[in-house]
Design a protein around this motif. Structure first.
Motif, PDB file in Angstrom:
ATOM      1  N   PHE A  77     -22.401   1.732  -3.726  1.00  0.00           N
ATOM      2  CA  PHE A  77     -21.296   2.006  -4.652  1.00  0.00           C
ATOM      3  C   PHE A  77     -20.514   3.260  -4.274  1.00  0.00           C
ATOM      4  O   PHE A  77     -19.297   3.327  -4.469  1.00  0.00           O
ATOM      5  N   GLY A  78     -21.171   4.266  -3.716  1.00  0.00           N
ATOM      6  CA  GLY A  78     -20.457   5.481  -3.308  1.00  0.00           C
ATOM      7  C   GLY A  78     -19.507   5.232  -2.152  1.00  0.00           C
ATOM      8  O   GLY A  78     -18.429   5.830  -2.073  1.00  0.00           O
ATOM      9  N   PHE A  79     -19.892   4.346  -1.250  1.00  0.00           N
ATOM     10  CA  PHE A  79     -19.034   4.008  -0.117  1.00  0.00           C
ATOM     11  C   PHE A  79     -17.857   3.161  -0.595  1.00  0.00           C
ATOM     12  O   PHE A  79     -16.722   3.361  -0.169  1.00  0.00           O
ATOM     13  N   LYS A  80     -18.108   2.234  -1.502  1.00  0.00           N
ATOM     14  CA  LYS A  80     -17.021   1.411  -2.048  1.00  0.00           C
ATOM     15  C   LYS A  80     -16.013   2.294  -2.790  1.00  0.00           C
ATOM     16  O   LYS A  80     -14.798   2.117  -2.653  1.00  0.00           O
ATOM     17  N   LYS A  81     -16.521   3.265  -3.547  1.00  0.00           N
ATOM     18  CA  LYS A  81     -15.640   4.199  -4.254  1.00  0.00           C
ATOM     19  C   LYS A  81     -14.783   4.988  -3.253  1.00  0.00           C
ATOM     20  O   LYS A  81     -13.574   5.166  -3.451  1.00  0.00           O
ATOM     21  N   TYR A  82     -15.413   5.439  -2.180  1.00  0.00           N
ATOM     22  CA  TYR A  82     -14.695   6.169  -1.128  1.00  0.00           C
ATOM     23  C   TYR A  82     -13.552   5.315  -0.563  1.00  0.00           C
ATOM     24  O   TYR A  82     -12.409   5.765  -0.472  1.00  0.00           O
ATOM     25  N   ILE A  83     -13.852   4.077  -0.201  1.00  0.00           N
ATOM     26  CA  ILE A  83     -12.833   3.179   0.344  1.00  0.00           C
ATOM     27  C   ILE A  83     -11.704   2.978  -0.662  1.00  0.00           C
ATOM     28  O   ILE A  83     -10.518   3.061  -0.319  1.00  0.00           O
ATOM     29  N   ASP A  84     -12.065   2.706  -1.918  1.00  0.00           N
ATOM     30  CA  ASP A  84     -11.043   2.489  -2.941  1.00  0.00           C
ATOM     31  C   ASP A  84     -10.135   3.711  -3.095  1.00  0.00           C
ATOM     32  O   ASP A  84      -8.908   3.589  -3.148  1.00  0.00           O
ATOM     33  N   GLU A  85     -10.726   4.878  -3.141  1.00  0.00           N
ATOM     34  CA  GLU A  85      -9.942   6.100  -3.331  1.00  0.00           C
ATOM     35  C   GLU A  85      -9.088   6.433  -2.112  1.00  0.00           C
ATOM     36  O   GLU A  85      -7.901   6.748  -2.237  1.00  0.00           O
ATOM     37  N   VAL A  86      -9.685   6.349  -0.936  1.00  0.00           N
ATOM     38  CA  VAL A  86      -8.982   6.770   0.281  1.00  0.00           C
ATOM     39  C   VAL A  86      -7.894   5.773   0.659  1.00  0.00           C
ATOM     40  O   VAL A  86      -6.769   6.155   0.986  1.00  0.00           O
ATOM     41  N   PHE A  87      -8.201   4.486   0.604  1.00  0.00           N
ATOM     42  CA  PHE A  87      -7.187   3.501   0.972  1.00  0.00           C
ATOM     43  C   PHE A  87      -6.047   3.482  -0.045  1.00  0.00           C
ATOM     44  O   PHE A  87      -4.892   3.287   0.325  1.00  0.00           O
ATOM     45  N   THR A  88      -6.352   3.704  -1.314  1.00  0.00           N
ATOM     46  CA  THR A  88      -5.292   3.795  -2.313  1.00  0.00           C
ATOM     47  C   THR A  88      -4.412   5.012  -2.047  1.00  0.00           C
ATOM     48  O   THR A  88      -3.183   4.935  -2.110  1.00  0.00           O
ATOM     49  N   GLU A  89      -5.031   6.136  -1.714  1.00  0.00           N
ATOM     50  CA  GLU A  89      -4.278   7.347  -1.361  1.00  0.00           C
ATOM     51  C   GLU A  89      -3.420   7.110  -0.119  1.00  0.00           C
ATOM     52  O   GLU A  89      -2.352   7.708   0.037  1.00  0.00           O
ATOM     53  N   GLY A  90      -3.883   6.234   0.766  1.00  0.00           N
ATOM     54  CA  GLY A  90      -3.168   5.946   2.004  1.00  0.00           C
ATOM     55  C   GLY A  90      -2.065   4.918   1.878  1.00  0.00           C
ATOM     56  O   GLY A  90      -1.411   4.582   2.880  1.00  0.00           O
ATOM     57  N   HIS A  91      -1.814   4.415   0.660  1.00  0.00           N
ATOM     58  CA  HIS A  91      -0.717   3.465   0.457  1.00  0.00           C
ATOM     59  C   HIS A  91       0.618   4.163   0.687  1.00  0.00           C
ATOM     60  O   HIS A  91       0.913   5.180   0.062  1.00  0.00           O
ATOM     61  N   GLN A  92       1.379   3.644   1.613  1.00  0.00           N
ATOM     62  CA  GLN A  92       2.657   4.226   2.045  1.00  0.00           C
ATOM     63  C   GLN A  92       2.486   5.674   2.511  1.00  0.00           C
ATOM     64  O   GLN A  92       3.413   6.476   2.431  1.00  0.00           O
ATOM     65  N   ASN A  93       1.299   5.970   3.002  1.00  0.00           N
ATOM     66  CA  ASN A  93       0.989   7.316   3.483  1.00  0.00           C
ATOM     67  C   ASN A  93       0.053   7.247   4.686  1.00  0.00           C
ATOM     68  O   ASN A  93      -0.874   8.028   4.798  1.00  0.00           O
ATOM     69  N   GLY A  94       0.243   6.242   5.552  1.00  0.00           N
ATOM     70  CA  GLY A  94      -0.499   6.235   6.800  1.00  0.00           C
ATOM     71  C   GLY A  94      -1.533   5.155   6.954  1.00  0.00           C
ATOM     72  O   GLY A  94      -1.899   4.813   8.080  1.00  0.00           O
ATOM     73  N   ILE A  95      -2.053   4.587   5.869  1.00  0.00           N
ATOM     74  CA  ILE A  95      -3.059   3.533   6.010  1.00  0.00           C
ATOM     75  C   ILE A  95      -2.424   2.147   5.901  1.00  0.00           C
ATOM     76  O   ILE A  95      -2.653   1.288   6.746  1.00  0.00           O
ATOM     77  N   TYR A  96      -1.640   1.921   4.874  1.00  0.00           N
ATOM     78  CA  TYR A  96      -0.888   0.662   4.803  1.00  0.00           C
ATOM     79  C   TYR A  96       0.406   0.867   4.035  1.00  0.00           C
ATOM     80  O   TYR A  96       0.483   1.678   3.124  1.00  0.00           O
ATOM     81  N   LYS A  97       1.424   0.120   4.447  1.00  0.00           N
ATOM     82  CA  LYS A  97       2.733   0.202   3.807  1.00  0.00           C
ATOM     83  C   LYS A  97       2.805  -0.748   2.620  1.00  0.00           C
ATOM     84  O   LYS A  97       3.286  -0.397   1.551  1.00  0.00           O
ATOM     85  N   SER A  98       2.342  -1.977   2.831  1.00  0.00           N
ATOM     86  CA  SER A  98       2.394  -3.027   1.819  1.00  0.00           C
ATOM     87  C   SER A  98       1.417  -4.114   2.250  1.00  0.00           C
ATOM     88  O   SER A  98       0.704  -3.946   3.241  1.00  0.00           O
ATOM     89  N   ASP A  99       1.431  -5.239   1.538  1.00  0.00           N
ATOM     90  CA  ASP A  99       0.569  -6.341   1.991  1.00  0.00           C
ATOM     91  C   ASP A  99       1.202  -7.128   3.137  1.00  0.00           C
ATOM     92  O   ASP A  99       0.606  -8.054   3.666  1.00  0.00           O
ATOM     93  N   GLY A 100       2.426  -6.762   3.536  1.00  0.00           N
ATOM     94  CA  GLY A 100       3.068  -7.367   4.689  1.00  0.00           C
ATOM     95  C   GLY A 100       4.029  -8.490   4.373  1.00  0.00           C
ATOM     96  O   GLY A 100       4.808  -8.906   5.231  1.00  0.00           O
ATOM     97  N   ARG A 101       4.003  -9.012   3.154  1.00  0.00           N
ATOM     98  CA  ARG A 101       4.870 -10.138   2.802  1.00  0.00           C
ATOM     99  C   ARG A 101       6.244  -9.645   2.360  1.00  0.00           C
ATOM    100  O   ARG A 101       6.424  -8.481   2.016  1.00  0.00           O
ATOM    101  N   SER A 102       7.189 -10.551   2.350  1.00  0.00           N
ATOM    102  CA  SER A 102       8.506 -10.251   1.799  1.00  0.00           C
ATOM    103  C   SER A 102       8.735 -11.140   0.585  1.00  0.00           C
ATOM    104  O   SER A 102       8.120 -12.196   0.449  1.00  0.00           O
ATOM    105  N   ARG A 103       9.603 -10.728  -0.283  1.00  0.00           N
ATOM    106  CA  ARG A 103       9.912 -11.530  -1.475  1.00  0.00           C
ATOM    107  C   ARG A 103      10.662 -12.807  -1.109  1.00  0.00           C
ATOM    108  O   ARG A 103      10.622 -13.784  -1.835  1.00  0.00           O
ATOM    109  N   LYS A 104      11.331 -12.818   0.058  1.00  0.00           N
ATOM    110  CA  LYS A 104      12.055 -14.011   0.492  1.00  0.00           C
ATOM    111  C   LYS A 104      11.111 -15.152   0.848  1.00  0.00           C
ATOM    112  O   LYS A 104      11.448 -16.313   0.658  1.00  0.00           O
TER     113      LYS A 104
END
Length: 196
Positions: A77-104
């Motif tokens: 659970f501590g590792f899952k919490k780490y991933i959740d926190e860090v990857f969320t912090e990395g949204h549009q900040n170096g880890i991921y921009k979006s899920d990759g899809r477009s609205r079109k």
């Protein structure tokens, strides 16, 4: 100079003291810091960490090495919490921009918005289960490998962020039947073969 970020996903809880993963974590750090050509950063998820700093480590690294025990067929659970926190912090900040899809055309390109492209990772897992539980007909995991079974979602998570799997190494029967010196020797050989 190759930049390596090493993560210990184990932490003490109940009857699990996290000793093997701590040894593995320290062995990995020692292996790379004792050689020329490598710079190492590390994190233990059981210690205090700052999510923003962890994102910077992902952005900095050429190679991420994850070490994790498996608890109840999942990450601790501590590792899952780490991933959740860090990857969320990395949204549009170096880890991921979006899920990759477009609205079109939202039906395609899911999972292509990762920003860590060009970087690789290694995963190690440690199990009480023997290797034969995954390989023998009629045994518990139905001849499904660690990577294609329990850790499939973990691998897809890394792919979502743009990371490429370099290799995996799984330690079996650690709780009841471990020969730790032999396991560590095999692991060092694995690192030498996997990381140039």
């Amino acid at each position: 100079m190759k930049k390596i970020f090493i993560i210990n996903g184990g932490h003490p809880f109940a009857h699990s003291g996290g000793r093997f993963n701590e040894i593995l974590f320290n062995t990995t750090i020692s292996h790379f810091t004792s050689q020329e050509g490598y710079t190492v950063k590390s994190t233990g998820v059981g210690e205090n960490y700052d999510a923003k700093e962890e994102v910077e480590k992902y952005k900095w690294a050429d190679l991420i090495i994850y070490h994790t025990p498996i608890w109840w067929f999942q990450l601790p659970f501590g590792f899952k919490k780490y991933i959740d926190e860090v990857f969320t912090e990395g949204h549009q900040n170096g880890i991921y921009k979006s899920d990759g899809r477009s609205r079109k055309n939202p039906a395609i390109n899911y999972g292509t918005g990762g920003l860590l492209k060009g970087k690789k990772y290694i995963l190690t897992t440690s199990w009480n289960a023997p290797k034969e539980a995954f390989t023998l007909e009629g045994e518990f995991f139905g001849q499904t490998s660690v990577d294609d079974g329990v850790m499939f979602g973990f691998h897809r998570m890394n792919a979502f962020a743009g990371l490429e799997r370099l290799s995996t190494h799984h330690f079996h029967d650690i709780e009841k039947n471990a020969d730790v010196p032999a396991e560590l020797k095999n692991y060092i050989n694995f690192l030498k073969e996997s990381v140039n």
